[in-house]
Motif scaffolding. Sequence first.
Motif, short mmCIF file in Angstrom:
data_model
loop_
_atom_site.label_atom_id
_atom_site.label_comp_id
_atom_site.label_asym_id
_atom_site.label_seq_id
_atom_site.Cartn_x
_atom_site.Cartn_y
_atom_site.Cartn_z
N GLU A 109 43.29 53.49 52.87
CA GLU A 109 44.50 52.66 52.86
C GLU A 109 44.14 51.18 52.77
O GLU A 109 43.22 50.72 53.45
N PRO A 110 44.90 50.42 51.97
CA PRO A 110 44.72 48.96 51.99
C PRO A 110 45.28 48.39 53.29
O PRO A 110 46.15 49.01 53.91
N THR A 111 44.79 47.24 53.67
CA THR A 111 45.30 46.61 54.88
C THR A 111 46.74 46.13 54.66
O THR A 111 47.16 45.91 53.52
N GLU B 103 38.83 46.31 59.38
CA GLU B 103 39.65 45.26 58.78
C GLU B 103 40.49 45.82 57.64
O GLU B 103 41.67 45.54 57.52
N CYS B 104 39.87 46.65 56.79
CA CYS B 104 40.59 47.23 55.66
C CYS B 104 39.78 48.42 55.14
O CYS B 104 38.68 48.25 54.63
N ALA B 105 40.37 49.62 55.25
CA ALA B 105 39.66 50.83 54.81
C ALA B 105 39.38 50.78 53.31
O ALA B 105 38.35 51.24 52.83
N ARG B 106 40.30 50.18 52.56
CA ARG B 106 40.10 50.10 51.10
C ARG B 106 38.90 49.22 50.78
O ARG B 106 38.15 49.50 49.85
N LYS B 107 38.73 48.16 51.56
CA LYS B 107 37.58 47.27 51.34
C LYS B 107 36.27 48.04 51.60
O LYS B 107 35.30 47.91 50.86
N TRP B 108 36.27 48.85 52.65
CA TRP B 108 35.07 49.66 52.93
C TRP B 108 34.77 50.56 51.74
O TRP B 108 33.63 50.70 51.31
N ALA C 262 40.52 44.11 41.68
CA ALA C 262 40.59 45.56 41.45
C ALA C 262 41.65 46.23 42.31
O ALA C 262 42.04 47.35 42.03
N CYS C 263 42.10 45.55 43.34
CA CYS C 263 42.91 46.19 44.37
C CYS C 263 44.40 46.09 44.02
O CYS C 263 45.05 45.09 44.30
N ALA C 264 44.92 47.17 43.42
CA ALA C 264 46.32 47.14 42.97
C ALA C 264 47.29 47.23 44.14
O ALA C 264 48.44 46.81 44.03
N ALA D 220 43.61 39.12 55.37
CA ALA D 220 42.30 39.77 55.16
C ALA D 220 41.92 39.76 53.69
O ALA D 220 40.76 39.91 53.33
N CYS D 221 42.92 39.58 52.81
CA CYS D 221 42.65 39.64 51.36
C CYS D 221 42.19 38.29 50.81
O CYS D 221 41.68 38.23 49.68
N THR D 222 42.39 37.23 51.58
CA THR D 222 42.18 35.88 51.04
C THR D 222 40.81 35.71 50.41
O THR D 222 40.68 35.19 49.30
N TYR D 223 39.77 36.14 51.10
CA TYR D 223 38.41 35.96 50.55
C TYR D 223 37.79 37.30 50.15
O TYR D 223 36.58 37.42 50.05
N CYS D 224 38.63 38.31 49.90
CA CYS D 224 38.09 39.63 49.57
C CYS D 224 37.58 39.64 48.13
O CYS D 224 38.28 39.23 47.20
N ALA D 225 36.36 40.14 47.95
CA ALA D 225 35.73 40.15 46.62
C ALA D 225 36.38 41.18 45.70
O ALA D 225 36.12 41.20 44.50
S1 SF4 Z 1 42.31 42.88 48.49
FE1 SF4 Z 1 43.07 43.21 50.60
S2 SF4 Z 1 43.85 45.34 50.62
FE2 SF4 Z 1 42.50 45.12 48.82
S3 SF4 Z 1 40.49 45.76 49.50
FE3 SF4 Z 1 40.55 43.54 49.76
S4 SF4 Z 1 41.23 43.26 51.89
FE4 SF4 Z 1 41.70 45.38 51.34
#
Ligand code: SF4
Length: 420
Positions: A390-392, A157-162, A406-408, A397-402
């Motif tokens: 890489e960020p997605t 889904e998102c390498a940065r999230k991993w 931090a994710c610039a 995918a970012c809507t509910y990302c914790a």
């Molecule tokens: S905010 Fe979006 S791009 Fe950043 S880690 Fe979460 S899913 Fe990935």
Amino acid sequence: MPEAAQVRSFIDDAVRWRKTGDEALLLRLIRSSCSGVPHDVGAAYATLAGRTGDLLDAIDRGRLALPPPDRDRVLLFARRARLVRDSNSEGEALRSVVADAFEVQERVILSAVEGRHAPAATQGAVELGEPVAREEGGGVPRWQKHFSASALNAYGECARKWFYRYACAAVEDPGSSASAYGTAFHLALEDFHGDFPRPRSTDRSAMRHRIRECVTWAFERNRDGFETRVEFELQVRRAQRTAQRYVDWFLAQEREAPFEVLGREVSAELDLEGRAFVGFIDRLDRDERTGDIGVVDYKTGSIATSAAEYGEKVRRFRDFQLPFYYWARTAAGDRVTKLVLIPLKDALLDVRPVVLEVGKTIKLDDLKRSRQKMIELSTVLASGEIRRFEPTDNAAACTYCAYQAACADKPPAEAQRFGS
Ligand code: SF4
């Protein structure tokens, strides 16, 4: 600044630790003034690890609640220690690895420089030092633990999230009422099928009564996951309605496709070319007519609405969960013919499972390719050579990302893209 003798003794300890693996030496390292960790924090971690036995693991798990700057220093220490531990160098080269990793020689030199220029400094003179060459970027330390399908799903889904979740444990995800709902509902069904492994219409009223009890008890156990009492009550009502619809579906199977629940929360373990994968299967069913095995996953969130949609996610390597269960149970000797997702999100809809029949609605070749991809991804993640996660580019995918705060580099939200 540490003295030269302290630096020497620190390097001696680090070299001996790398050679012997003696944990007592590692505890001495974190307490040293050369460790980069404040003394009280290093002492606290050393005391904790003295009891639990694994300092680096305690740091990875963030066993001590620390303010962010201290936590960063402790994590940096762990990263440096692993660099030393994983080094193949010996003799003077190994000493250099330690010195470079912990930047201790540099500190001694700086200390000497400061000492030499101290009088000038008191007279207000400023002397610029020689510019220091930029340090080479390095890969993230290689992943040494087991893998799971959900970790690969997160990577897909998102390498940065991993990276945030699994490599850094950057932010503790406190969970949400949605995740508490899922946990409680899974628990309720696990209990329910302990009493009712087969659909039998003669048990209809006993089942309805029992599932109500199971839901009530399971949600009480997870009450802390809901922020307010109102939220809790609303979610319990929703779950009770959904559970009754689940019983409707279960009873209908007596006529349509009778089965027996063989296992609940079944441990799934699989070795893929030396990479250990682990997980838990919500339910294992045995078809009473053929003896074939069905792997069942309960879903309380949004899922694919058809076998074709889920199959496409498997083909695009967006979901590894059911393929992983398939291979784990096949390796355990089962003849798995069905992979099933049971949607339990909407209390207003009848329960209609998404069923993938192996060889029909999902091809064996697709499952094989998924298995191969699991090996490839786990090999990359275990290599320690990834330099950038890489960020997605999918803002949804970012809507509910914790890790949003931090994710610039996250992509702009949908609303922003179409604004102005
Ligand atoms: S905010 Fe979006 S791009 Fe950043 S880690 Fe979460 S899913 Fe990935």
